[in-house]
Design a protein around this motif. Sequence first.
Motif, PDB file in Angstrom:
ATOM      1  N   GLY A  96      27.212  43.178  11.170  1.00 33.25           N
ATOM      2  CA  GLY A  96      28.337  42.451  10.512  1.00 33.25           C
ATOM      3  C   GLY A  96      29.164  43.550  10.018  1.00 33.25           C
ATOM      4  O   GLY A  96      30.554  43.444   8.948  1.00 33.25           O
ATOM      5  N   GLY A  97      29.067  44.949  10.091  1.00 34.97           N
ATOM      6  CA  GLY A  97      29.496  45.991   9.342  1.00 34.97           C
ATOM      7  C   GLY A  97      30.953  46.233  10.503  1.00 34.97           C
ATOM      8  O   GLY A  97      31.686  46.015  11.559  1.00 34.97           O
ATOM      9  N   THR A  98      31.419  46.922   9.885  1.00 31.03           N
ATOM     10  CA  THR A  98      32.754  47.203  10.606  1.00 31.03           C
ATOM     11  C   THR A  98      33.550  48.647  10.790  1.00 31.03           C
ATOM     12  O   THR A  98      34.135  48.697  11.527  1.00 31.03           O
ATOM     13  N   PHE A  99      32.934  49.660  10.420  1.00 25.03           N
ATOM     14  CA  PHE A  99      32.889  51.096  10.670  1.00 25.03           C
ATOM     15  C   PHE A  99      31.807  51.244  10.217  1.00 25.03           C
ATOM     16  O   PHE A  99      30.846  51.102   8.919  1.00 25.03           O
ATOM     17  N   THR A 100      31.566  53.209  11.085  1.00 29.26           N
ATOM     18  CA  THR A 100      29.918  53.244  10.633  1.00 29.26           C
ATOM     19  C   THR A 100      30.459  54.817  10.876  1.00 29.26           C
ATOM     20  O   THR A 100      31.213  55.395  10.969  1.00 29.26           O
ATOM     21  N   LEU A 101      29.273  55.149   9.355  1.00 29.17           N
ATOM     22  CA  LEU A 101      28.968  56.893   8.778  1.00 29.17           C
ATOM     23  C   LEU A 101      28.007  57.392   9.877  1.00 29.17           C
ATOM     24  O   LEU A 101      26.952  57.181   9.271  1.00 29.17           O
ATOM     25  N   ASN A 102      27.696  58.604  10.518  1.00 31.51           N
ATOM     26  CA  ASN A 102      26.306  58.926  11.268  1.00 31.51           C
ATOM     27  C   ASN A 102      26.428  60.053  10.230  1.00 31.51           C
ATOM     28  O   ASN A 102      26.918  61.387  10.674  1.00 31.51           O
ATOM     29  N   ASN A 103      25.210  60.633   9.594  1.00 29.35           N
ATOM     30  CA  ASN A 103      25.217  62.157   8.994  1.00 29.35           C
ATOM     31  C   ASN A 103      24.097  62.529   9.902  1.00 29.35           C
ATOM     32  O   ASN A 103      22.995  62.405   9.333  1.00 29.35           O
TER      33      ASN A 103
END
Length: 449
Positions: free
Chosen positions: A362-369
């Motif tokens: 259900g995510g709408t935007f992802t942050l990947n470090n």
Amino acid sequence: MTERVFLLPDLGEGLTEAEIVEWRVAVGDTVTVDQSVVEVETAKAVVDVPCPYAGTVVALHGAPGEVRPVGQPLITIAAADAAAGPRPGGAPEPAGHATYREEERAGSGNVLIGYGTGHGAGRRRRRPRLVVTPEPVGAPAAAVATVPAGAAPAAPAATAPLVISPIVRRLAREHGLDLAALAGTGPGGVVRRADVEAAVAAATPARLTAVPDGSTADADDVVIPLTGVRKAIADKLSRSRREIPEVTIWVDVDATALLETRAAINAARPGQPVSILALLARICLSGLRRYPQLNARVDTEGQRIVQSAGVHLGIAAQTDRGLLVPVVRDAQRLTTAELAAVLAETTTEARAGTLPPARLTGGTFTLNNYGVFGVDGSTPIINHPEAALLGVGRIVDKPWVVDGQLAVRKVTQLSLTFDHRVCDGGVAGGFLRHVADCVEQPALLIAAV
């Protein structure tokens, strides 16, 4: 006394199978209603499955490592009529649809999961409690088989092998094996996945000689089945690459001020640390407020773009079970301190394997470090069906020009991968530039509120 066969219940989220990780009980053990009897791994999470019946364990259907389809036998319980009757509260509880008990924490958007305290309580890691609820009235026949005590199961046709799992049939078909020629080691002679794999291993030398085309593994190769979470990851990434025309843009930024801001916040509020990841998440939320086109997904069947009202922020987390993306729902409602606390809790639970399936979708935007792996940049694959992903490289000392003078600064690289169907370069570039400006001048966050 009657024997009741509890079938693997519907685990939700469209899941059709689960792999047995560990049995909590053995044949001959006495179990109570709602006692956890087995730990299984699905493509989403590892969960404990409770049994809705009390009695004595007669048979365990499947060994650790075996994949069981939903609706197939899981455990057989010999129960007294009274024990197998109505549960507390008066309603009978056959094996049926499985759900998670969830509730929203007021004002935080975080999800609390009800945990079981039955068999296996006190283990080092808590796992989500799977609550088995009865099928609604009018639903198909309950997923329970009742067998009179002492009665022998119906014998299969002489020409048909005793196979329950479609996974076993598929493996046998892929390797050209005749199931009728295999001796099953499962309960009642059932042919298990392990039986097929053993037959494949035994035939490997001959196959390597006869078919040297690279389609089979070398004798010394390590073969890892593509199952569970790894299979789900592979399927999702492959679909993303097939469907999404993605573009990646990037920029180097001076993160010195961001690190100084974090240090000042943590010095002023000891005991409530704010991570760099939390500050980057806050900056992303600011950017998505300005550029909501990136907080969206493409509905290919409806031929439309759907922009989400809330930001359900996915955080890529590397775990022993593979790359997971737990989701913080309505992240825009959280303060920076709340966001930091939720992110820390969420990533810890993801690595421990205690997040339920609902927290991984259900995510709408992802942050990947990905900077934690010591790399500067990347062109990541979008987490389908989202429209964008921001990647952050490592923060390192580099020469940087400040007011016309060369200086050593803390520099990182930001990359934005976006779905070109939802926006053009102007929107994507505007978002990335806003994020970069806020990293270099965190005071801009206050101005953007």
